[in-house]
Structure formats: C-alpha cells, structure tokens
Write a protein that holds these residues in place. Structure first.
Motif, PDB file in Angstrom:
ATOM      1  N   GLU A  32      -2.256 -37.557   1.751  1.00 55.02           N
ATOM      2  CA  GLU A  32      -1.026 -37.656   1.998  1.00 55.02           C
ATOM      3  C   GLU A  32      -1.214 -39.193   3.144  1.00 55.02           C
ATOM      4  O   GLU A  32      -1.050 -40.115   2.986  1.00 55.02           O
ATOM      5  CB  GLU A  32      -0.504 -37.355   3.217  1.00 55.02           C
ATOM      6  CG  GLU A  32       0.201 -35.933   2.903  1.00 55.02           C
ATOM      7  CD  GLU A  32      -0.216 -34.275   3.280  1.00 55.02           C
ATOM      8  OE1 GLU A  32       0.453 -33.738   2.556  1.00 55.02           O
ATOM      9  OE2 GLU A  32      -1.199 -34.697   4.353  1.00 55.02           O
ATOM     10  N   GLN A  54       8.354 -38.095   1.974  1.00 54.98           N
ATOM     11  CA  GLN A  54       7.230 -37.031   1.313  1.00 54.98           C
ATOM     12  C   GLN A  54       6.099 -36.590   2.768  1.00 54.98           C
ATOM     13  O   GLN A  54       6.129 -35.020   2.657  1.00 54.98           O
ATOM     14  CB  GLN A  54       6.479 -37.958  -0.150  1.00 54.98           C
ATOM     15  CG  GLN A  54       5.898 -36.142  -0.446  1.00 54.98           C
ATOM     16  CD  GLN A  54       6.594 -35.031  -1.151  1.00 54.98           C
ATOM     17  OE1 GLN A  54       7.894 -35.845  -1.731  1.00 54.98           O
ATOM     18  NE2 GLN A  54       6.546 -34.603  -0.608  1.00 54.98           N
ATOM     19  N   ARG A  57       7.749 -34.022   4.841  1.00 50.56           N
ATOM     20  CA  ARG A  57       7.979 -32.903   4.422  1.00 50.56           C
ATOM     21  C   ARG A  57       6.885 -31.746   3.978  1.00 50.56           C
ATOM     22  O   ARG A  57       6.744 -30.516   4.594  1.00 50.56           O
ATOM     23  CB  ARG A  57       8.717 -32.938   2.901  1.00 50.56           C
ATOM     24  CG  ARG A  57      10.129 -33.590   3.056  1.00 50.56           C
ATOM     25  CD  ARG A  57      10.690 -33.231   1.157  1.00 50.56           C
ATOM     26  NE  ARG A  57      10.321 -34.378   0.818  1.00 50.56           N
ATOM     27  CZ  ARG A  57      11.419 -35.547   0.186  1.00 50.56           C
ATOM     28  NH1 ARG A  57      12.291 -35.632   1.374  1.00 50.56           N
ATOM     29  NH2 ARG A  57      10.517 -36.102  -0.504  1.00 50.56           N
ATOM     30  N   ASN A  58       6.047 -32.317   3.501  1.00 49.67           N
ATOM     31  CA  ASN A  58       4.480 -31.719   3.333  1.00 49.67           C
ATOM     32  C   ASN A  58       4.428 -30.953   4.744  1.00 49.67           C
ATOM     33  O   ASN A  58       4.071 -29.889   4.883  1.00 49.67           O
ATOM     34  CB  ASN A  58       3.444 -32.292   2.901  1.00 49.67           C
ATOM     35  CG  ASN A  58       3.913 -32.509   1.241  1.00 49.67           C
ATOM     36  OD1 ASN A  58       4.433 -32.231   0.760  1.00 49.67           O
ATOM     37  ND2 ASN A  58       3.429 -33.621   0.796  1.00 49.67           N
ATOM     38  N   THR A  60       5.865 -30.419   7.408  1.00 46.97           N
ATOM     39  CA  THR A  60       6.130 -29.788   8.237  1.00 46.97           C
ATOM     40  C   THR A  60       6.374 -28.418   7.773  1.00 46.97           C
ATOM     41  O   THR A  60       7.501 -27.732   7.979  1.00 46.97           O
ATOM     42  CB  THR A  60       7.464 -29.825   8.663  1.00 46.97           C
ATOM     43  OG1 THR A  60       8.497 -30.797   7.704  1.00 46.97           O
ATOM     44  CG2 THR A  60       7.674 -31.224   9.956  1.00 46.97           C
ATOM     45  N   ASN A  61       5.445 -28.511   6.482  1.00 42.69           N
ATOM     46  CA  ASN A  61       6.034 -27.280   5.480  1.00 42.69           C
ATOM     47  C   ASN A  61       7.877 -27.093   5.309  1.00 42.69           C
ATOM     48  O   ASN A  61       8.113 -25.936   4.875  1.00 42.69           O
ATOM     49  CB  ASN A  61       5.726 -25.942   5.573  1.00 42.69           C
ATOM     50  CG  ASN A  61       5.808 -24.961   4.502  1.00 42.69           C
ATOM     51  OD1 ASN A  61       5.177 -25.592   3.512  1.00 42.69           O
ATOM     52  ND2 ASN A  61       6.086 -23.568   5.157  1.00 42.69           N
ATOM     53  N   ASN A  62       7.922 -28.554   5.330  1.00 40.21           N
ATOM     54  CA  ASN A  62       9.851 -28.921   4.435  1.00 40.21           C
ATOM     55  C   ASN A  62      10.636 -27.995   5.449  1.00 40.21           C
ATOM     56  O   ASN A  62      11.870 -27.458   5.426  1.00 40.21           O
ATOM     57  CB  ASN A  62      10.191 -27.469   3.022  1.00 40.21           C
ATOM     58  CG  ASN A  62       9.605 -28.458   2.008  1.00 40.21           C
ATOM     59  OD1 ASN A  62       9.299 -29.232   1.349  1.00 40.21           O
ATOM     60  ND2 ASN A  62       8.419 -27.780   1.369  1.00 40.21           N
ATOM     61  N   ASP A  65      13.951 -32.162   6.619  1.00 39.20           N
ATOM     62  CA  ASP A  65      14.515 -32.277   5.511  1.00 39.20           C
ATOM     63  C   ASP A  65      14.992 -34.199   5.975  1.00 39.20           C
ATOM     64  O   ASP A  65      15.675 -34.024   6.690  1.00 39.20           O
ATOM     65  CB  ASP A  65      15.420 -31.970   4.642  1.00 39.20           C
ATOM     66  CG  ASP A  65      16.290 -32.512   3.481  1.00 39.20           C
ATOM     67  OD1 ASP A  65      14.986 -33.684   2.936  1.00 39.20           O
ATOM     68  OD2 ASP A  65      16.942 -32.573   2.919  1.00 39.20           O
ATOM     69  N   ARG A  67      16.469 -36.527   3.996  1.00 35.14           N
ATOM     70  CA  ARG A  67      17.798 -36.427   4.478  1.00 35.14           C
ATOM     71  C   ARG A  67      18.488 -36.026   4.563  1.00 35.14           C
ATOM     72  O   ARG A  67      19.971 -36.446   4.267  1.00 35.14           O
ATOM     73  CB  ARG A  67      17.446 -36.729   2.492  1.00 35.14           C
ATOM     74  CG  ARG A  67      16.782 -37.334   1.517  1.00 35.14           C
ATOM     75  CD  ARG A  67      17.137 -36.901   0.571  1.00 35.14           C
ATOM     76  NE  ARG A  67      16.496 -37.626  -0.912  1.00 35.14           N
ATOM     77  CZ  ARG A  67      16.466 -38.433  -0.980  1.00 35.14           C
ATOM     78  NH1 ARG A  67      18.060 -39.487  -0.693  1.00 35.14           N
ATOM     79  NH2 ARG A  67      16.441 -39.313  -2.388  1.00 35.14           N
ATOM     80  N   THR A  74      12.699 -38.443  11.948  1.00 40.51           N
ATOM     81  CA  THR A  74      11.724 -38.743  11.012  1.00 40.51           C
ATOM     82  C   THR A  74      10.635 -39.376  11.936  1.00 40.51           C
ATOM     83  O   THR A  74       9.269 -39.424  11.045  1.00 40.51           O
ATOM     84  CB  THR A  74      11.770 -38.619   9.800  1.00 40.51           C
ATOM     85  OG1 THR A  74      12.990 -37.950   9.922  1.00 40.51           O
ATOM     86  CG2 THR A  74      11.382 -39.566   8.615  1.00 40.51           C
TER      87      THR A  74
END
Length: 256
Positions: A32, A54, A57-58, A60-62, A65, A67, A74
C-alpha cells in the motif's frame, strides 16, 4: 515446500470525524505504501484519488467506503495511517519573506530575509476543522420540496472547490460536481422521498439547472463552508527572528 507465514499487523482505534463513530484500522503495508508513492508521482489526479481510496478500503477492511463517506473522513484516515505506518513526523522547509532593515550606510532598498527554516509537523496533531457555523444541509426549495445535502466525497471535492473558488466561479464545472452533494429530495405534500443515488448524472444535472437562483446560491454557501483537514502552527526564522503563522491543508502536504 512450506508456505511462508503471513505476518499479522497490529490494529489501532480511530474516530471518524463526521459521525464520531469508532472503528479499528491497521497500518498500511509495503504494497500500500508503494501504491501511494506511485500515486504521488502520477500527474493524474484521478489515479491519486483512487490510490488513497484503495488504501483506506484495505486498511479498514472495507468498513469505510471513500465513495460514500465525506472527503474529510478519508483525508483524516489517510493521515492517521501515514503517522502509524511511516512515522508521525514530517519535515517541511519554509523560506522567510520578512523584510530586512537596511544597514547603516546602505541605500534604503527593500530586501527580504529568504532564509530557509525546517519545520517539523506532528501528524497526530492534524485534525478536522469544522467552521464555527456548520453549513446548512437542508435547502427549502419550495413549500412542497426540501433538498437534503451531504458532504462531497474525495472523488469530487477538489473539482468542486476549484470551481467555486475561481474568479469568476466556473458554474459549468461546478455543476458537474455539485450533484455529488445531493442526498434526498422530500415531497412533503405527496409524502414521497427521492434518493439521488438512484438517478443518473444527467438527471441530477437537469434537476440542478431547474433550481431557482436563491436555492442555487444556498448550495454555493454550503460548499464554501465545508470542514477541512488542517494543521496550524508557528515558527521563528533562525536568521531574522521573525515569527510566522503556518496553516497547512491538503493530502499532498501531509503525506510528505
């Protein structure tokens, strides 16, 4: 041949600025960090945004989001990840622009110090700054309709702020991003709620262009009073001893 083990990474708690919800995330790994470094070297803003998204997301284990969540969530998370993964200190160099007094016997010409000073920034002190008066997230379009707004995401905030802060305002560009702040439309007479995520960009743009000027102006006011991820400090020039105030914002600064 035995399979190599996967080294577990520790996790740490953070609080989302927008909702004050607590979640647990892990530092970013070599893969990352490489993704972020490549994004920083890229000349394409979309690639940079997608790399940041990305990584969030990685790590935070999705659970987050990019988006969907406000852009400042973020940005705050990526700064926290950088602090935990690489180090909580970054060093920035500032050139002093303070005027210097003329020396005795010299002509009275304006000169500046120009001395460079290295300033250390503690990333754990970077925070989301909310305006004293939070932007109104509801717009009464008419006695029948109420528009509910949401904060823009990291995918649209840069274009949105660039358009609204230009002189004059770039209304055509602004319209392309402003619809990202549309959340719900309530029809109070017929008891109907419209969810903007269910409509195309063209449909949302058509809705925007049919608003009254006073409603459009309220949308502009919402955008110009958004929360920001900032760091404020002072430093004293080592050469002329003049103090300077520094206010930093923007992911490029904090990722160092």
């Amino acid at each position: 041949m035995k399979q190599l083990p996967v080294i577990e990474s520790y996790a740490f708690p953070v609080t989302l600025p927008s909702t004050k919800a607590s979640l647990t995330i892990r530092p970013f790994l070599v893969k990352e960090e490489k993704l972020l470094l490549l994004a920083q070297e890229s000349n394409y803003p979309k690639e940079q945004v997608e790399a940041v998204a990305q990584v969030v997301r990685n790590c935070t284990n999705n659970a987050v989001d990019p988006r969907v969540v406000p852009y400042f969530d973020t940005e705050y998370l990526i700064v926290q990840l950088r602090a935990r993964s690489v180090g909580d200190q970054i060093k920035l160099t500032y050139r002093c622009n303070a005027p210097l007094p003329s020396q005795e016997g010299e002509e009275d010409t304006a000169t500046t110090c120009n001395h460079k000073t290295t300033v250390s920034i503690n990333l754990f002190e970077v925070a989301v700054t909310f305006p004293d008066s939070l932007p109104e997230k509801t717009v009464e379009l008419s006695p029948q309709f109420t528009l509910y707004l949401r904060y823009p995401t990291i995918y649209t905030v840069d274009g949105l702020l660039t358009a609204v802060n230009s002189n004059p305002i770039q209304h055509d560009v602004l319209a392309q991003h402003l619809t990202d702040t549309f959340h719900l439309l309530e029809d109070k007479i017929n008891n109907i709620t419209y969810t903007f995520d269910e409509y195309s960009l063209e449909e949302k743009a058509a809705f925007l262009y049919n608003l009254r000027s006073e409603s459009y102006q309220k949308l502009i006011e919402f955008v110009t009073t958004l929360p920001t991820v900032t760091y404020t400090t002072t430093y004293t020039c080592e050469h002329c001893k003049v103090s300077h105030n520094i206010r930093l914002s923007g992911l490029a600064v904090f990722l160092g």
